[in-house]
Design a protein around this motif. Structure first.
Motif, PDB file in Angstrom:
ATOM      1  N   GLU A 121       0.835  -1.209   0.000  1.00 41.13           N
ATOM      2  CA  GLU A 121       0.000   0.000   0.000  1.00 41.13           C
ATOM      3  C   GLU A 121       0.866   1.255   0.000  1.00 41.13           C
ATOM      4  N   VAL A 122       0.583   2.147  -0.923  1.00 42.06           N
ATOM      5  CA  VAL A 122       1.256   3.441  -1.013  1.00 42.06           C
ATOM      6  C   VAL A 122       0.178   4.501  -1.224  1.00 42.06           C
ATOM      7  N   ASP A 123      -0.129   5.257  -0.186  1.00 38.16           N
ATOM      8  CA  ASP A 123      -1.169   6.299  -0.251  1.00 38.16           C
ATOM      9  C   ASP A 123      -2.500   5.735  -0.749  1.00 38.16           C
ATOM     10  N   GLY A 124      -2.842   4.559  -0.294  1.00 40.08           N
ATOM     11  CA  GLY A 124      -4.110   3.942  -0.672  1.00 40.08           C
ATOM     12  C   GLY A 124      -4.052   3.095  -1.916  1.00 40.08           C
ATOM     13  N   ALA A 125      -3.046   3.331  -2.793  1.00 43.38           N
ATOM     14  CA  ALA A 125      -2.873   2.514  -3.992  1.00 43.38           C
ATOM     15  C   ALA A 125      -2.112   1.244  -3.628  1.00 43.38           C
ATOM     16  N   LEU A 126      -2.183   0.233  -4.499  1.00 41.76           N
ATOM     17  CA  LEU A 126      -1.514  -1.038  -4.264  1.00 41.76           C
ATOM     18  C   LEU A 126      -0.416  -1.219  -5.304  1.00 41.76           C
ATOM     19  N   HIS A 127       0.809  -1.351  -4.820  1.00 45.55           N
ATOM     20  CA  HIS A 127       1.979  -1.408  -5.686  1.00 45.55           C
ATOM     21  C   HIS A 127       2.571  -2.813  -5.731  1.00 45.55           C
ATOM     22  N   VAL A 128       3.278  -3.081  -6.822  1.00 45.43           N
ATOM     23  CA  VAL A 128       3.995  -4.338  -7.009  1.00 45.43           C
ATOM     24  C   VAL A 128       5.348  -4.000  -7.628  1.00 45.43           C
ATOM     25  N   GLY A 129       6.082  -5.026  -8.036  1.00 46.71           N
ATOM     26  CA  GLY A 129       7.348  -4.829  -8.728  1.00 46.71           C
ATOM     27  C   GLY A 129       7.237  -5.200 -10.192  1.00 46.71           C
ATOM     28  N   GLN A 130       8.361  -5.096 -10.885  1.00 47.82           N
ATOM     29  CA  GLN A 130       8.361  -5.350 -12.325  1.00 47.82           C
ATOM     30  C   GLN A 130       7.900  -6.758 -12.664  1.00 47.82           C
ATOM     31  N   SER A 131       8.450  -7.745 -12.002  1.00 42.89           N
ATOM     32  CA  SER A 131       8.183  -9.132 -12.403  1.00 42.89           C
ATOM     33  C   SER A 131       6.797  -9.611 -12.003  1.00 42.89           C
ATOM     34  N   THR A 132       6.175  -8.970 -11.014  1.00 41.59           N
ATOM     35  CA  THR A 132       4.842  -9.420 -10.582  1.00 41.59           C
ATOM     36  C   THR A 132       3.716  -8.584 -11.174  1.00 41.59           C
ATOM     37  N   TYR A 133       4.038  -7.569 -11.947  1.00 38.88           N
ATOM     38  CA  TYR A 133       3.003  -6.681 -12.481  1.00 38.88           C
ATOM     39  C   TYR A 133       1.991  -7.439 -13.334  1.00 38.88           C
ATOM     40  N   GLY A 134       2.448  -8.418 -14.083  1.00 36.39           N
ATOM     41  CA  GLY A 134       1.523  -9.177 -14.918  1.00 36.39           C
ATOM     42  C   GLY A 134       0.999 -10.419 -14.236  1.00 36.39           C
ATOM     43  N   ASP A 135       1.909 -11.289 -13.778  1.00 37.80           N
ATOM     44  CA  ASP A 135       1.523 -12.616 -13.288  1.00 37.80           C
ATOM     45  C   ASP A 135       0.671 -12.578 -12.024  1.00 37.80           C
ATOM     46  N   LEU A 136       0.900 -11.599 -11.153  1.00 32.48           N
ATOM     47  CA  LEU A 136       0.215 -11.610  -9.867  1.00 32.48           C
ATOM     48  C   LEU A 136      -1.300 -11.575 -10.030  1.00 32.48           C
ATOM     49  N   CYS A 137      -1.795 -10.892 -11.039  1.00 32.23           N
ATOM     50  CA  CYS A 137      -3.249 -10.776 -11.214  1.00 32.23           C
ATOM     51  C   CYS A 137      -3.894 -12.135 -11.464  1.00 32.23           C
ATOM     52  N   MET A 138      -3.222 -12.975 -12.224  1.00 31.87           N
ATOM     53  CA  MET A 138      -3.742 -14.321 -12.466  1.00 31.87           C
ATOM     54  C   MET A 138      -3.849 -15.091 -11.159  1.00 31.87           C
ATOM     55  N   HIS A 139      -2.808 -15.007 -10.348  1.00 26.67           N
ATOM     56  CA  HIS A 139      -2.816 -15.741  -9.083  1.00 26.67           C
ATOM     57  C   HIS A 139      -3.826 -15.147  -8.100  1.00 26.67           C
ATOM     58  N   LEU A 140      -3.972 -13.837  -8.092  1.00 31.27           N
ATOM     59  CA  LEU A 140      -4.982 -13.213  -7.237  1.00 31.27           C
ATOM     60  C   LEU A 140      -6.372 -13.712  -7.592  1.00 31.27           C
ATOM     61  N   SER A 141      -6.635 -13.872  -8.871  1.00 28.45           N
ATOM     62  CA  SER A 141      -7.968 -14.305  -9.294  1.00 28.45           C
ATOM     63  C   SER A 141      -8.294 -15.696  -8.760  1.00 28.45           C
ATOM     64  N   ILE A 142      -7.288 -16.572  -8.711  1.00 27.76           N
ATOM     65  CA  ILE A 142      -7.515 -17.920  -8.182  1.00 27.76           C
ATOM     66  C   ILE A 142      -7.701 -17.872  -6.669  1.00 27.76           C
ATOM     67  N   ILE A 143      -6.833 -17.139  -5.991  1.00 25.49           N
ATOM     68  CA  ILE A 143      -6.874 -17.089  -4.528  1.00 25.49           C
ATOM     69  C   ILE A 143      -8.197 -16.530  -4.033  1.00 25.49           C
ATOM     70  N   THR A 144      -8.651 -15.448  -4.643  1.00 28.63           N
ATOM     71  CA  THR A 144      -9.866 -14.799  -4.150  1.00 28.63           C
ATOM     72  C   THR A 144     -11.145 -15.464  -4.626  1.00 28.63           C
ATOM     73  N   SER A 145     -11.079 -16.264  -5.684  1.00 26.05           N
ATOM     74  CA  SER A 145     -12.295 -16.914  -6.187  1.00 26.05           C
ATOM     75  C   SER A 145     -12.491 -18.312  -5.609  1.00 26.05           C
ATOM     76  N   MET A 146     -11.456 -18.931  -5.063  1.00 24.76           N
ATOM     77  CA  MET A 146     -11.575 -20.309  -4.562  1.00 24.76           C
ATOM     78  C   MET A 146     -12.498 -20.443  -3.356  1.00 24.76           C
ATOM     79  N   PRO A 147     -12.433 -19.544  -2.355  1.00 23.24           N
ATOM     80  CA  PRO A 147     -13.287 -19.744  -1.167  1.00 23.24           C
ATOM     81  C   PRO A 147     -14.758 -19.892  -1.531  1.00 23.24           C
ATOM     82  N   GLY A 148     -15.357 -20.999  -1.114  1.00 18.08           N
ATOM     83  CA  GLY A 148     -16.758 -21.278  -1.382  1.00 18.08           C
ATOM     84  C   GLY A 148     -17.040 -21.899  -2.726  1.00 18.08           C
TER      85      GLY A 148
END
Length: 636
Positions: A121-148
Motif C-alpha cells: 500500500e502506497v497512499d491507498g494505492a496497491l503497488h507491485v514490482g516489475q516481475s509481478t506486475y503481470g503474473d500476480l493478477c492471475m494468481h490473485l484471481s484464483i486465490i480470491t475466487s476459490m473460497p466457497g
C-alpha cells in the motif's frame, strides 16, 4: 492468526511423518523434506475435501481431520516399529554453515521482494514490482475466487470454463485467506516459506549429488544467480554513454538476463521465476525432495525408497505440470542407465521402478485426465519445435552453439568440461538431465514457447553439481599457481553478474497495479455485493473485480486467456460491443446473467464506453471518484 496456526500444524505434521519415514537420513534432510511434505499436505487435503464439500470451512475442517488421522497413524507406526534416528554429523554441521551463509540471506532477500512486490500500500494505492506486475493478477484471481467455490474450479474471468491450470500453490494461499490472513499476507507468508525450502533444498540435493558441501554451495551460487552473458550486451553497448547501464535499473523488462531483442532468455531464477510464477515456486518446493528421494531409490533400490519418491511425484501435476514432466523424464533416463550399468540389481530396479510408476500413475492420472489434458488438448499446446526460442520462420535466430553459450554463460563451459571428464558418480544424473534437454529442445508443451525454460532449468540444476565438482578439482590442480584466484574470480563474476544485476533491478522496481480508487471500490464490492454476482467489466489484466474481489466477469484479459489456449474472442467482442452501445446490446447482459456493470477509466477510454447511456439505463450503487458500479435489473 488462525491461518498461521493451521499452517504451523501442517508443517509440524510433515516433520513428524518425515521423522518416522526417513530415520536413516540426516536431521537436516528430515526437517527439509518434512516441511516440504507439510506444504504438500496443506496444498492437497483441503482441495481433496473440496471436491465433495466445495472449498469451504467444512472442507478445511475435514482436511484437518485427515491430517490428525495421518499423524495418529505415524505415531502408532513409530510405537510399533521403534528405531533410532540418525543424529547430526560433521557433514551436517558444515551444511548448517552453508545454509546460514547462503540460503538464509537469499530467503531474507526473497522476503523483502515478497513485501515490495505483493500489493504494497502506497497512499491507498496497491503497488507491485516489475516481475509481478503481470503474473500476480492471475494468481490473485484464483486465490480470491476459490473460497466457497466448487472443485474443479472455473476461470472467474471466463465463467463456465473449467480451469486446467495447476491451482494448488494458489490453493494454499486461498486456505490462509479463508482462515483470516489478509490477502497480501496469504501470498507473502507461503511465498517466503517455499523460497526458503527451495534454497535450502537445492543445497542438500547438490550435496547428495556431489558428496561435498563446498561443491553444493558453488552449485547453489551458479543456479540462483544465473543470467548468462547478457551483461556483455549492456556494458558493450553503453560505451561512453552510461544511459544503457542506468536503464538496467530503470527500464521495463530490460534486465541483462532477459533481453528478447538480443535473444537472451535465461531469466534469473529468483526474481523472474520463483518470485512471480507461483506455480513454479510451488513446483520446485516439491520437485527437489522428489529428485532427492528418486536419486536415492535408483542408487539403493528398495521398494520403500521408490514408494516415498512416488508420493511427491504423484502430487506434482496440479502444483506444476512442467516439474512433473521434468521429473518423469529424469527418472526415465536414470532408470535406463541404472538397468544398463548395474545388472546385479536389475530385479530390484525393475520391481522398484514398477512400484514407482504404478503409484505415481494412480495418483496423477485423475489429475491429468480431469485437468491437464483438458487444457493441453487445446490447439497450440504440445507440438514439435526445434531449439526452443532460437528457431523461427524456418531458420536459426543465433548460431546454435552461440545461443546456448550466451544464455547459460560460463557454467556451460564447466558442464562441457565435466562431461568430457565423465566421472562415474555423475553419469546417472547426466543421462537423466540429457533426456530432459533433448525433449525440451524438440517439443513445446504450451502455446508460449518461452515457457519451455521451466524444463531447461531442471536440466540446469541437475548439471550444476557435476560442473561445480569439476571446478573444485580444477582448483586443486591449480594449487601451485597463484593465478587460480584470479581465474576463479573471473569465472564467478562472469557467471553471476547478469543475475546479480537483474536481482538488483528487481529490488528497486516499483509499479502501481491498482489505484487508490480501485482498491476502495474493491473493498466496497467485497463488503456489500453478492459473492456469486457476475460483473460486466473491461478486459484489462489489472481489473480489481476479478482479482481483488474474486468475482466472475464476462471475459478477462487476453494476456492470460490466449496462453491458456482458451476460446475467448467472441466474448471480448461482446464486451466491447456492450460498452459502446449499452442500449442496443442490452441482451448480452441477460444472456450471461450479469448482475453489475463496472465503469472506470479503463472502460471509458479503452472500450469507448457510453457513460450517459449507462447512467440512464441502470441504478448507480457506487459512484466515488472515477469509478461507478451499476446494478442490472432483470427485464422480466
Amino acid at each position: 492468526m488462525a491461518g498461521i496456526l493451521i499452517l504451523l500444524a501442517y508443517l509440524a505434521a510433515g516433520v513428524l511423518c518425515a521423522r518416522v519415514a526417513l530415520r536413516e537420513h540426516s536431521p537436516l534432510v528430515r526437517v527439509w523434506i518434512g516441511l516440504c511434505f507439510g506444504v504438500l499436505l496443506m496444498m492437497w487435503l483441503p482441495v481433496l475435501a473440496g471436491f465433495i464439500l466445495r472449498f469451504t470451512y467444512a472442507a478445511q475442517a475435514v482436511a484437518l481431520g485427515m491430517l490428525a488421522a495421518l499423524c495418529l497413524a505415524c505415531a502408532l507406526y513409530a510405537r510399533r516399529h521403534p528405531g533410532a534416528v540418525r543424529p547430526m554429523d560433521e557433514s551436517d554441521r558444515r551444511m548448517v554453515w552453508a545454509l546460514v551463509c547462503f540460503a538464509l540471506p537469499l530467503t531474507v532477500f526473497s522476503a523483502y521482494l515478497q513485501h515490495t512486490h505483493t500489493l504494497r500500500e502506497v497512499d491507498g494505492a496497491l503497488h507491485v514490482g516489475q516481475s509481478t506486475y503481470g503474473d500476480l493478477c492471475m494468481h490473485l484471481s484464483i486465490i480470491t475466487s476459490m473460497p466457497g467455490s466448487a472443485i474443479p474450479l472455473d476461470y472467474n474471468f471466463l465463467p463456465g470454463t473449467t480451469m486446467g491450470y495447476p491451482i494448488l500453490t494458489d490453493g494454499l494461499s486461498a486456505s490462509l485467506y479463508m482462515l483470516g490472513l489478509p490477502l497480501r499476507w496469504s501470498i507473502i507468508v507461503p511465498g517466503t516459506l517455499m523460497s526458503a525450502l527451495v534454497y535450502a533444498g537445492y543445497l542438500l540435493l547438490a550435496r547428495q549429488m556431489s558428496g561435498k558441501t563446498s561443491v553444493a554451495l558453488l552449485a547453489g551460487v551458479l543456479l540462483f544467480f544465473n543470467g548468462g552473458l547478457g551483461f556483455l550486451y549492456d556494458f558493450d553497448l553503453a560505451g561512453s554513454d552510461t544511459s544503457r547501464i542506468a536503464e538496467i535499473f530503470t527500464g521495463y523488462y530490460t534486465t541483462p538476463a532477459n533481453q528478447p531483442e538480443y535473444n537472451l532468455r535465461w531469466s534469473n531464477l529468483v526474481v523472474d521465476l520463483l518470485l512471480p510464477q507461483r506455480t513454479f515456486l510451488g513446483g520446485w518446493t516439491l520437485l527437489l525432495p522428489a529428485l532427492y528421494l528418486s536419486r536415492e531409490a535408483f542408487l539403493r533400490p528398495r521398494l520403500s525408497s521408490f514408494g516415498k519418491a512416488a508420493v511427491f511425484a504423484g502430487a506434482l501435476p496440479l502444483v506444476q505440470t512442467h516439474a512433473f514432466a521434468a521429473l518423469g523424464l529424469y527418472c526415465a533416463g536414470a532408470l535406463v542407465w541404472a538397468l544398463c550399468t548395474r545388472r546385479e540389481e536389475r530385479r530390484a530396479l525393475l520391481a522398484g521402478g514398477g512400484l514407482y510408476l504404478g503409484v505415481t500413475l494412480a495418483l496423477t492420472l485423475p489429475q491429468l485426465l480431469a485437468f491437464t489434458f483438458q487444457q493441453a488438448g487445446s490447439e497450440g499446446f504440445v507440438r514439435l519445435h526445434f531449439n526452443w526460442v532460437n528457431y523461427a520462420n524456418g531458420e536459426f535466430v543465433d548460431f546454435y552453439p552461440w545461443f546456448w553459450a550466451k544464455n547459460v554463460g560460463l557454467p556451460l563451459l564447466a558442464m562441457v568440461c565435466a562431461l568430457l571428464d565423465w566421472r562415474r558418480t555423475h553419469r546417472m544424473d547426466a543421462v537423466g538431465a540429457a533426456v530432459i534437454f533433448v525433449v525440451a529442445e524438440l517439443v513445446l508443451f504450451q502455446p508460449l514457447e518461452y515457457d519451455n525454460n521451466k524444463l531447461f532449468y531442471v536440466w540446469y540444476l541437475l548439471m550444476l553439481p557435476m560442473a561445480a565438482s569439476w571446478c573444485a578439482e580444477l582448483w586443486k590442480r591449480l594449487a601451485p599457481h597463484r593465478s587460480r584466484v584470479l581465474l576463479a574470480a573471473l569465472f564467478l563474476s562472469g557467471s553471476v553478474l547478469s543475475g546479480a544485476l537483474s536481482m538488483g533491478r528487481e529490488a528497486v522496481s516499483d509499479y502501481q497495479l491498482f489505484s487508490a480508487a480501485e482498491a476502495e471500490a474493491a473493498e466496497y464490492i467485497n463488503e456489500n455485493l453478492e459473492r456469486d454476482a457476475l460483473f460486466m467489466t473491461g478486459t484489462h489484466h489489472n481489473n480489481p473485480v476479478y482479482t481483488l474481489c474474486g468475482r466472475d466477469i464476462v471475459c478477462g484479459p487476453s494476456l492470460f486467456l490466449h496462453w491458456h489456449g482458451l476460446d475467448y474472442q467472441g466474448r471480448i467482442a461482446e464486451v466491447m460491443a456492450f460498452y459502446r452501445d449499452p442500449a442496443g446490446q442490452r441482451d448480452i447482459l441477460d444472456r450471461y446473467g450479469v448482475s453489475y456493470v463496472y465503469l472506470s477509466d479503463w472502460e471509458r477510454y479503452d472500450l469507448a464506453a457510453d457513460e450517459n447511456a449507462l447512467d440512464a439505463m441502470f441504478e448507480i450503487v457506487y459512484d466515488i471518484g472515477s469509478i461507478k458500479i451499476y446494478r442490472v435489473a432483470s427485464e422480466s
